[in-house]
Design a protein around this motif. Sequence first.
Motif, PDB file in Angstrom:
ATOM      1  N   TRP A 114       7.124  48.376 -25.284  1.00  0.00           N
ATOM      2  CA  TRP A 114       7.164  46.922 -25.163  1.00  0.00           C
ATOM      3  C   TRP A 114       6.003  46.416 -24.325  1.00  0.00           C
ATOM      4  O   TRP A 114       5.328  45.443 -24.682  1.00  0.00           O
ATOM      5  N   ARG A 115       5.745  47.096 -23.203  1.00  0.00           N
ATOM      6  CA  ARG A 115       4.632  46.674 -22.339  1.00  0.00           C
ATOM      7  C   ARG A 115       3.298  46.823 -23.048  1.00  0.00           C
ATOM      8  O   ARG A 115       2.422  45.967 -22.938  1.00  0.00           O
ATOM      9  N   LEU A 116       3.133  47.925 -23.792  1.00  0.00           N
ATOM     10  CA  LEU A 116       1.887  48.115 -24.539  1.00  0.00           C
ATOM     11  C   LEU A 116       1.732  47.045 -25.612  1.00  0.00           C
ATOM     12  O   LEU A 116       0.622  46.568 -25.863  1.00  0.00           O
ATOM     13  N   ASN A 117       2.828  46.658 -26.229  1.00  0.00           N
ATOM     14  CA  ASN A 117       2.785  45.616 -27.247  1.00  0.00           C
ATOM     15  C   ASN A 117       2.379  44.272 -26.636  1.00  0.00           C
ATOM     16  O   ASN A 117       1.550  43.544 -27.192  1.00  0.00           O
ATOM     17  N   VAL A 118       2.954  43.944 -25.476  1.00  0.00           N
ATOM     18  CA  VAL A 118       2.594  42.704 -24.775  1.00  0.00           C
ATOM     19  C   VAL A 118       1.115  42.722 -24.402  1.00  0.00           C
ATOM     20  O   VAL A 118       0.392  41.725 -24.572  1.00  0.00           O
ATOM     21  N   MET A 119       0.651  43.881 -23.891  1.00  0.00           N
ATOM     22  CA  MET A 119      -0.762  44.010 -23.519  1.00  0.00           C
ATOM     23  C   MET A 119      -1.669  43.822 -24.730  1.00  0.00           C
ATOM     24  O   MET A 119      -2.702  43.162 -24.661  1.00  0.00           O
ATOM     25  N   SER A 120      -1.270  44.420 -25.848  1.00  0.00           N
ATOM     26  CA  SER A 120      -2.071  44.310 -27.068  1.00  0.00           C
ATOM     27  C   SER A 120      -2.180  42.858 -27.520  1.00  0.00           C
ATOM     28  O   SER A 120      -3.262  42.385 -27.890  1.00  0.00           O
ATOM     29  N   HIS A 121      -1.064  42.124 -27.457  1.00  0.00           N
ATOM     30  CA  HIS A 121      -1.096  40.707 -27.833  1.00  0.00           C
ATOM     31  C   HIS A 121      -1.977  39.912 -26.875  1.00  0.00           C
ATOM     32  O   HIS A 121      -2.722  39.018 -27.307  1.00  0.00           O
ATOM     33  N   ALA A 122      -1.892  40.221 -25.576  1.00  0.00           N
ATOM     34  CA  ALA A 122      -2.708  39.498 -24.593  1.00  0.00           C
ATOM     35  C   ALA A 122      -4.196  39.749 -24.830  1.00  0.00           C
ATOM     36  O   ALA A 122      -5.009  38.816 -24.778  1.00  0.00           O
ATOM     37  N   VAL A 123      -4.549  40.998 -25.095  1.00  0.00           N
ATOM     38  CA  VAL A 123      -5.957  41.331 -25.342  1.00  0.00           C
ATOM     39  C   VAL A 123      -6.442  40.643 -26.618  1.00  0.00           C
ATOM     40  O   VAL A 123      -7.555  40.099 -26.655  1.00  0.00           O
ATOM     41  N   SER A 124      -5.621  40.637 -27.659  1.00  0.00           N
ATOM     42  CA  SER A 124      -6.004  39.964 -28.908  1.00  0.00           C
ATOM     43  C   SER A 124      -6.215  38.469 -28.677  1.00  0.00           C
ATOM     44  O   SER A 124      -7.176  37.878 -29.195  1.00  0.00           O
ATOM     45  N   ALA A 125      -5.325  37.857 -27.900  1.00  0.00           N
ATOM     46  CA  ALA A 125      -5.465  36.426 -27.607  1.00  0.00           C
ATOM     47  C   ALA A 125      -6.747  36.156 -26.831  1.00  0.00           C
ATOM     48  O   ALA A 125      -7.448  35.171 -27.089  1.00  0.00           O
ATOM     49  N   ARG A 126      -7.066  37.022 -25.870  1.00  0.00           N
ATOM     50  CA  ARG A 126      -8.292  36.841 -25.089  1.00  0.00           C
ATOM     51  C   ARG A 126      -9.525  36.991 -25.971  1.00  0.00           C
ATOM     52  O   ARG A 126     -10.511  36.273 -25.809  1.00  0.00           O
ATOM     53  N   GLU A 127      -9.485  37.925 -26.929  1.00  0.00           N
ATOM     54  CA  GLU A 127     -10.628  38.102 -27.823  1.00  0.00           C
ATOM     55  C   GLU A 127     -10.825  36.870 -28.709  1.00  0.00           C
ATOM     56  O   GLU A 127     -11.956  36.429 -28.927  1.00  0.00           O
ATOM     57  N   ARG A 128      -9.730  36.315 -29.207  1.00  0.00           N
ATOM     58  CA  ARG A 128      -9.835  35.090 -30.013  1.00  0.00           C
ATOM     59  C   ARG A 128     -10.360  33.930 -29.158  1.00  0.00           C
ATOM     60  O   ARG A 128     -11.188  33.135 -29.617  1.00  0.00           O
TER      61      ARG A 128
END
Length: 197
Positions: free
Chosen positions: A44-58
């Motif tokens: 779950w934490r890795l999934n949240v991190m992945s979404h946060a990184v994707s949002a920052r890249e966008r």
Amino acid sequence: MEDLVDGDTDWVELSNIGQAYGAVTAVLSALAFLGVAASLLLQWRLNVMSHAVSARERHFELIKLTMDRPEIAYFVDDGAVSSGTMAQQLNINLWVGHWFLLWKTREIDEFGLRRQLAGMFRNPVAREWWRLYGPTWTSSKARRSRIFVDLVSRECENAELMASPVMSQSVPANGGDYPARGGVASASDQERFAASE
């Protein structure tokens, strides 16, 4: 068990042994359950991190597009903001967003964050930008997010005090260190910190 029936067997002892194995099985089952729970939490934490990184890249791509073509910026009010100031504000926004991600992932502590912010808020454009957008910069109600916004606001206020005419008179003319104040890093400290990174 058929072989044991004909012999002299202590059934009470065998029952106790069976119950002991039952307790061991219960303990192992509990440990397995905890392992699965820990694994799910980590995923779950890795999934949240992945979404946060994707949002920052966008977010970075959008700001990069705006910096390349300032005329498409939706927040410029009839050219009231110069392209240079707007580029600085976009850059500042990226840095604050970067530190916010590091803060949420606990990759930067309060001391490190405050030192970075103290350096950034020496720029009057950064202070003006935070005064304008700080209260609505994030809509997250998470405790750590609120602490981050509070820290940024306090560092902006500290920088405002340091830049005020009264405080400016106590700063050495040769550009030396700022007077000692709680939570405000000196200019030489900031340079040493930047060099160490």
